[in-house]
Each structure stands twice: as C-alpha cells, then as structure tokens.
Design a protein around this motif. Sequence first.
Motif, PDB file in Angstrom:
ATOM      1  N   GLY A 130       0.810  -1.222   0.000  1.00 16.57           N
ATOM      2  CA  GLY A 130       0.000   0.000   0.000  1.00 16.57           C
ATOM      3  C   GLY A 130       0.835   1.261   0.000  1.00 16.57           C
ATOM      4  N   LEU A 131       2.060   1.168  -0.473  1.00 13.10           N
ATOM      5  CA  LEU A 131       2.956   2.327  -0.464  1.00 13.10           C
ATOM      6  C   LEU A 131       2.994   2.988  -1.838  1.00 13.10           C
ATOM      7  N   ASP A 132       1.831   3.231  -2.419  1.00 15.94           N
ATOM      8  CA  ASP A 132       1.782   3.822  -3.745  1.00 15.94           C
ATOM      9  C   ASP A 132       2.165   5.306  -3.734  1.00 15.94           C
ATOM     10  N   TYR A 133       2.392   5.870  -2.585  1.00 14.18           N
ATOM     11  CA  TYR A 133       2.831   7.267  -2.456  1.00 14.18           C
ATOM     12  C   TYR A 133       4.335   7.348  -2.263  1.00 14.18           C
ATOM     13  N   TRP A 134       5.046   6.226  -2.393  1.00 13.04           N
ATOM     14  CA  TRP A 134       6.480   6.143  -2.100  1.00 13.04           C
ATOM     15  C   TRP A 134       7.276   7.210  -2.852  1.00 13.04           C
ATOM     16  N   GLU A 135       6.860   7.545  -4.090  1.00 12.57           N
ATOM     17  CA  GLU A 135       7.593   8.543  -4.877  1.00 12.57           C
ATOM     18  C   GLU A 135       7.512   9.936  -4.254  1.00 12.57           C
ATOM     19  N   LEU A 136       6.619  10.149  -3.309  1.00 14.36           N
ATOM     20  CA  LEU A 136       6.511  11.439  -2.618  1.00 14.36           C
ATOM     21  C   LEU A 136       7.453  11.549  -1.420  1.00 14.36           C
ATOM     22  N   VAL A 137       8.127  10.439  -1.087  1.00 12.84           N
ATOM     23  CA  VAL A 137       8.998  10.391   0.083  1.00 12.84           C
ATOM     24  C   VAL A 137      10.450  10.618  -0.351  1.00 12.84           C
ATOM     25  N   ASN A 138      11.122  11.498   0.345  1.00 10.87           N
ATOM     26  CA  ASN A 138      12.553  11.697   0.121  1.00 10.87           C
ATOM     27  C   ASN A 138      13.281  10.630   0.941  1.00 10.87           C
ATOM     28  N   VAL A 139      13.563   9.486   0.306  1.00 10.87           N
ATOM     29  CA  VAL A 139      14.132   8.345   1.021  1.00 10.87           C
ATOM     30  C   VAL A 139      15.538   8.043   0.517  1.00 10.87           C
ATOM     31  N   THR A 140      16.418   7.726   1.470  1.00  5.97           N
ATOM     32  CA  THR A 140      17.782   7.310   1.158  1.00  5.97           C
ATOM     33  C   THR A 140      18.038   6.002   1.883  1.00  5.97           C
ATOM     34  N   VAL A 141      18.640   5.055   1.167  1.00 13.01           N
ATOM     35  CA  VAL A 141      18.938   3.744   1.740  1.00 13.01           C
ATOM     36  C   VAL A 141      20.451   3.606   1.865  1.00 13.01           C
ATOM     37  N   TYR A 142      20.894   3.103   3.017  1.00 14.03           N
ATOM     38  CA  TYR A 142      22.322   2.927   3.303  1.00 14.03           C
ATOM     39  C   TYR A 142      22.605   1.452   3.564  1.00 14.03           C
ATOM     40  N   ASP A 143      23.787   1.011   3.188  1.00  9.60           N
ATOM     41  CA  ASP A 143      24.182  -0.381   3.409  1.00  9.60           C
ATOM     42  C   ASP A 143      24.558  -0.655   4.860  1.00  9.60           C
ATOM     43  N   SER A 144      24.943   0.387   5.591  1.00 11.38           N
ATOM     44  CA  SER A 144      25.385   0.194   6.977  1.00 11.38           C
ATOM     45  C   SER A 144      25.274   1.512   7.741  1.00 11.38           C
ATOM     46  N   PHE A 145      25.388   1.410   9.073  1.00 10.69           N
ATOM     47  CA  PHE A 145      25.398   2.621   9.898  1.00 10.69           C
ATOM     48  C   PHE A 145      26.629   3.474   9.581  1.00 10.69           C
ATOM     49  N   ASP A 146      27.757   2.817   9.334  1.00 12.61           N
ATOM     50  CA  ASP A 146      28.975   3.561   8.987  1.00 12.61           C
ATOM     51  C   ASP A 146      28.767   4.387   7.719  1.00 12.61           C
ATOM     52  N   GLN A 147      28.125   3.801   6.717  1.00 11.05           N
ATOM     53  CA  GLN A 147      27.858   4.539   5.485  1.00 11.05           C
ATOM     54  C   GLN A 147      26.918   5.716   5.760  1.00 11.05           C
ATOM     55  N   PHE A 148      25.915   5.507   6.600  1.00 10.55           N
ATOM     56  CA  PHE A 148      25.013   6.596   6.975  1.00 10.55           C
ATOM     57  C   PHE A 148      25.799   7.750   7.582  1.00 10.55           C
ATOM     58  N   MET A 149      26.708   7.448   8.514  1.00  7.58           N
ATOM     59  CA  MET A 149      27.497   8.500   9.170  1.00  7.58           C
ATOM     60  C   MET A 149      28.462   9.176   8.198  1.00  7.58           C
ATOM     61  N   GLU A 150      29.014   8.425   7.258  1.00  2.00           N
ATOM     62  CA  GLU A 150      29.890   9.026   6.244  1.00  2.00           C
ATOM     63  C   GLU A 150      29.126  10.039   5.393  1.00  2.00           C
ATOM     64  N   LYS A 151      27.892   9.718   5.052  1.00  2.00           N
ATOM     65  CA  LYS A 151      27.078  10.592   4.196  1.00  2.00           C
ATOM     66  C   LYS A 151      26.427  11.738   4.972  1.00  2.00           C
ATOM     67  N   ASN A 152      26.351  11.616   6.287  1.00  2.64           N
ATOM     68  CA  ASN A 152      25.708  12.622   7.135  1.00  2.64           C
ATOM     69  C   ASN A 152      26.600  12.974   8.326  1.00  2.64           C
ATOM     70  N   PRO A 153      27.801  13.476   8.068  1.00  2.00           N
ATOM     71  CA  PRO A 153      28.745  13.706   9.169  1.00  2.00           C
ATOM     72  C   PRO A 153      28.292  14.751  10.185  1.00  2.00           C
ATOM     73  N   GLU A 154      27.403  15.641   9.799  1.00  2.00           N
ATOM     74  CA  GLU A 154      26.923  16.686  10.699  1.00  2.00           C
ATOM     75  C   GLU A 154      25.631  16.292  11.419  1.00  2.00           C
ATOM     76  N   ALA A 155      25.222  15.052  11.261  1.00  2.00           N
ATOM     77  CA  ALA A 155      23.949  14.605  11.841  1.00  2.00           C
ATOM     78  C   ALA A 155      23.962  14.701  13.359  1.00  2.00           C
ATOM     79  N   LYS A 156      22.924  15.272  13.890  1.00  2.00           N
ATOM     80  CA  LYS A 156      22.704  15.313  15.341  1.00  2.00           C
ATOM     81  C   LYS A 156      21.688  14.222  15.640  1.00  2.00           C
TER      82      LYS A 156
END
Length: 115
Positions: free
Chosen positions: A47-73
């Motif tokens: 039922g996620l037919d609105y998925w294209e309206l979501v700004n979603v990013t998928v990461y392979d790992s937590f380390d990759q998430f932190m590399e891409k978002n170093p200023e994340a609080k």
Amino acid sequence: MNIVLYQPEIPQNTGNIARTCALTETSLHLIKPLGFSLDEKQLKRAGLDYWELVNVTVYDSFDQFMEKNPEAKLYLLTTKATKFYHQIDYDQNAFLMFGKYENFMKTTENYITLP
C-alpha cells in the motif's frame, strides 16, 4: 528534520512512517538490512503507492550513513530514556533514529523517549 530507521523489519510500520514523512516533507533514511524488499511490486502490495513522494535514502550500513551525514545530530528513541522528545530543541540537522541500535550505541547522551 530527518527520520532514520535502523534495520527496519516490518513493511507496514515503515509504510506508516513513510506516509508521515511524505506529509511533513521529512526525509526518511533506511539502514540495511531491511526486513522487506523495496521493489515496486512489493511497495504497491504494502500500500505504499505514495512512495515517490517520500525523500528516502537507503544505506548499506550505519557507517555509510554516518559518512554521508557527518553533521547529523542523532537522537535515539528508546523506552529506557529519561528525557522526553518534547524536552529537546531540535535543529535542522536533527535525525530521530528508531531501531535496534542499542547494541552498538552504548555511549550517547541523546537518548529520548516517546510515551
């Protein structure tokens, strides 16, 4: 504002959160492994037919998430925190994180709870 789901397992829960993100124009970050597929057929089935309206990013790992978002609080939501979500003064780099992260996030003062 950003929502992070660490290793989400239930597609319906992720779908509900994604719907809220679409409505509030909040970015959604998913950290693998996921307990479901993100292919178009599976999304429509959930039922996620609105998925294209979501700004979603998928990461392979937590380390990759932190590399891409170093200023994340990061604010980690847990039932074990003593500080409530409404006691925080959030900024634009705020990332609210949900999931099974307690096993590797032992030293953070940013644990918050929802009633």
